[in-house]
Scaffold this motif. Structure first.
Motif: not given
Length: 87
Positions: A3-9, A25-27, A30-33, A81-82
């Motif tokens: 299951e995936k959720i968008g970071v905006s959740k 989560a946003v940080l 970015k680190i993982n990307d 996820e994004h």
């Protein structure tokens, strides 16, 4: 399938301050990307991993963070996820 959720959740979920879980989560995205750039690897955190990391960084009891997560009924095993990558 995972299951995936968008970071905006994670917006408007506050543990110690406004949007703190979302900010982390946003940080982490970015680190993982950045870490995965130029590879075929896609690293993502789960909600479970994020709340534990938050507790570690903030030096607070993980149960305190989990209680907040549970109020929003977020699936612990879901990957974060994004937003554009979640259908």
């Amino acid at each position: 399938m995972t299951e995936k959720i968008g970071v905006s959740k994670l917006r408007n979920i506050d543990v110690l301050f406004d949007n703190d879980l979302y900010d982390l989560a946003v940080l982490k995205l970015k680190i993982n990307d950045a870490k995965n750039k130029g590879t075929n690897t896609i690293s993502r955190d789960t909600v479970n991993g994020l709340y534990k990391e938050y507790a570690f960084l903030a030096r607070i009891n993980a149960d305190q963070v989990l209680a907040v997560i549970n109020r929003y009924r977020l699936p612990l095993g879901a990957t974060i996820e994004h937003d554009q990558d979640v259908s």
